[in-house]
Design a protein around this motif. Structure first.
Motif, mmCIF file in Angstrom:
data_model
loop_
_atom_site.group_PDB
_atom_site.id
_atom_site.type_symbol
_atom_site.label_atom_id
_atom_site.label_comp_id
_atom_site.label_asym_id
_atom_site.label_seq_id
_atom_site.Cartn_x
_atom_site.Cartn_y
_atom_site.Cartn_z
ATOM 1 N N ASN A 86 0.819 -1.212 0.000
ATOM 2 C CA ASN A 86 0.000 0.000 0.000
ATOM 3 C C ASN A 86 0.858 1.269 0.000
ATOM 4 O OD1 ASN A 86 -2.314 -1.578 0.045
ATOM 5 N ND2 ASN A 86 -2.367 -1.619 2.273
ATOM 6 N N GLY A 87 1.909 1.258 -0.785
ATOM 7 C CA GLY A 87 2.747 2.441 -0.933
ATOM 8 C C GLY A 87 3.768 2.634 0.167
ATOM 9 N N ARG A 88 3.894 1.688 1.071
ATOM 10 C CA ARG A 88 4.864 1.798 2.165
ATOM 11 C C ARG A 88 5.830 0.616 2.107
ATOM 12 N NH1 ARG A 88 2.913 5.790 5.494
ATOM 13 N NH2 ARG A 88 0.666 6.068 5.457
ATOM 14 N N VAL A 89 7.049 0.846 2.578
ATOM 15 C CA VAL A 89 8.052 -0.204 2.587
ATOM 16 C C VAL A 89 7.869 -1.040 3.850
ATOM 17 C CG1 VAL A 89 10.510 -0.734 2.615
ATOM 18 C CG2 VAL A 89 9.680 1.215 1.306
ATOM 19 N N LYS A 90 7.792 -2.333 3.678
ATOM 20 C CA LYS A 90 7.668 -3.263 4.802
ATOM 21 C C LYS A 90 8.841 -4.233 4.770
ATOM 22 C CE LYS A 90 3.543 -1.816 5.981
ATOM 23 N NZ LYS A 90 3.212 -1.246 7.281
ATOM 24 N N CYS A 91 9.243 -4.673 5.943
ATOM 25 C CA CYS A 91 10.324 -5.649 6.072
ATOM 26 C C CYS A 91 9.741 -6.895 6.730
ATOM 27 C CB CYS A 91 11.447 -5.076 6.926
ATOM 28 S SG CYS A 91 12.812 -6.217 7.177
ATOM 29 N N GLU A 92 9.905 -8.033 6.084
ATOM 30 C CA GLU A 92 9.453 -9.287 6.676
ATOM 31 C C GLU A 92 10.634 -9.886 7.425
ATOM 32 O OE1 GLU A 92 7.225 -13.455 5.561
ATOM 33 O OE2 GLU A 92 7.954 -12.178 3.957
ATOM 34 N N ILE A 93 10.471 -10.053 8.733
ATOM 35 C CA ILE A 93 11.531 -10.644 9.545
ATOM 36 C C ILE A 93 11.063 -12.001 10.037
ATOM 37 C CG2 ILE A 93 12.463 -8.416 10.258
ATOM 38 C CD1 ILE A 93 11.134 -8.861 12.988
ATOM 39 N N ALA A 94 12.024 -12.810 10.451
ATOM 40 C CA ALA A 94 11.683 -14.156 10.900
ATOM 41 C C ALA A 94 12.427 -14.494 12.178
ATOM 42 C CB ALA A 94 12.031 -15.175 9.831
ATOM 43 N N LEU A 95 11.750 -15.177 13.058
ATOM 44 C CA LEU A 95 12.375 -15.771 14.222
ATOM 45 C C LEU A 95 12.939 -17.094 13.740
ATOM 46 C CD1 LEU A 95 12.753 -15.506 17.306
ATOM 47 C CD2 LEU A 95 10.709 -16.903 17.541
ATOM 48 N N ALA A 96 14.253 -17.232 13.807
ATOM 49 C CA ALA A 96 14.893 -18.378 13.167
ATOM 50 C C ALA A 96 15.920 -19.018 14.077
ATOM 51 C CB ALA A 96 15.565 -17.925 11.871
ATOM 52 N N LYS A 97 16.226 -20.270 13.779
ATOM 53 C CA LYS A 97 17.246 -21.027 14.492
ATOM 54 C C LYS A 97 18.273 -21.476 13.464
ATOM 55 C CE LYS A 97 16.831 -23.571 18.515
ATOM 56 N NZ LYS A 97 16.046 -24.425 19.370
ATOM 57 N N GLY A 98 19.537 -21.313 13.771
ATOM 58 C CA GLY A 98 20.600 -21.646 12.831
ATOM 59 C C GLY A 98 20.630 -23.119 12.466
ATOM 60 N N LYS A 99 20.945 -23.392 11.203
ATOM 61 C CA LYS A 99 21.056 -24.774 10.730
ATOM 62 C C LYS A 99 22.472 -25.284 10.955
ATOM 63 C CE LYS A 99 17.756 -24.833 6.896
ATOM 64 N NZ LYS A 99 17.626 -25.020 5.453
ATOM 65 N N ALA A 100 22.572 -26.577 11.212
ATOM 66 C CA ALA A 100 23.874 -27.228 11.268
ATOM 67 C C ALA A 100 24.333 -27.528 9.847
ATOM 68 C CB ALA A 100 23.778 -28.514 12.081
#
Length: 161
Positions: A121-135
């Motif tokens: 809708n005309g605005r910049v959004k950032c999608e963030i994620a709660l993540a766990k590192g991979k081995a």
């Protein structure tokens, strides 16, 4: 009477993706945040002059900040504006969600990573994620899975010809 409205696809478009994040992390939860930007940054984002792969999200004093996201200024930026390409950007999220994220990040192994930047809708959004590192072995499994899918698609494509 016909109205000349832009389609949803034209308004909600991707600016940049962090493909490395999906390779390096197991994604647990996703959140969509607003961003505090300067005018020259918005113009540069419209031109696609952003690099998100080395970015990460940090929580300080109950606020989220995007660090390591490079927004390269355009050539015609005003000399009166100090254009810092590595500027730390504040992310906007509801306080309850931030408290929930603080509790999760304090647990061992969890981190916040940016997945993509997009227009909404005309605005910049950032999608963030709660993540766990991979081995390392998990990363190899991801590569094997991706190659297996490609082989299956090739076989189906050649069979249909």
């Amino acid at each position: 009477m016909a109205t000349n409205k832009k389609s949803t696809a034209a308004r909600d478009t991707r600016i940049a993706d962090n493909k490395k994040a999906l390779y390096n992390y197991h994604i647990e939860e996703r959140y969509e945040c607003g961003m505090v930007l300067e005018g020259w940054e918005v113009k540069a984002l419209r031109e696609g002059k952003v690099q998100l792969t080395d970015g990460y999200v940090l929580i300080r004093e109950g606020e989220l900040f995007l660090i390591g996201c490079q927004v390269n200024p355009l050539r015609g930026v005003s000399p009166f504006v100090s254009a810092d390409s590595a500027r730390i950007k504040k992310l906007l999220l509801h306080r309850e969600e931030i408290k929930r994220l603080v509790g999760k990040v304090e647990q061992k192994g969890y981190t916040l990573v940016p997945l993509n930047l997009h227009w909404k809708n005309g605005r910049v959004k950032c999608e963030i994620a709660l993540a766990k590192g991979k081995a390392e072995h998990d990363k190899r499994d991801t590569i094997k899975e991706r190659e297996g899918k490609r082989e299956v698609e090739r076989a189906l494509k050649s069979r249909s010809r």
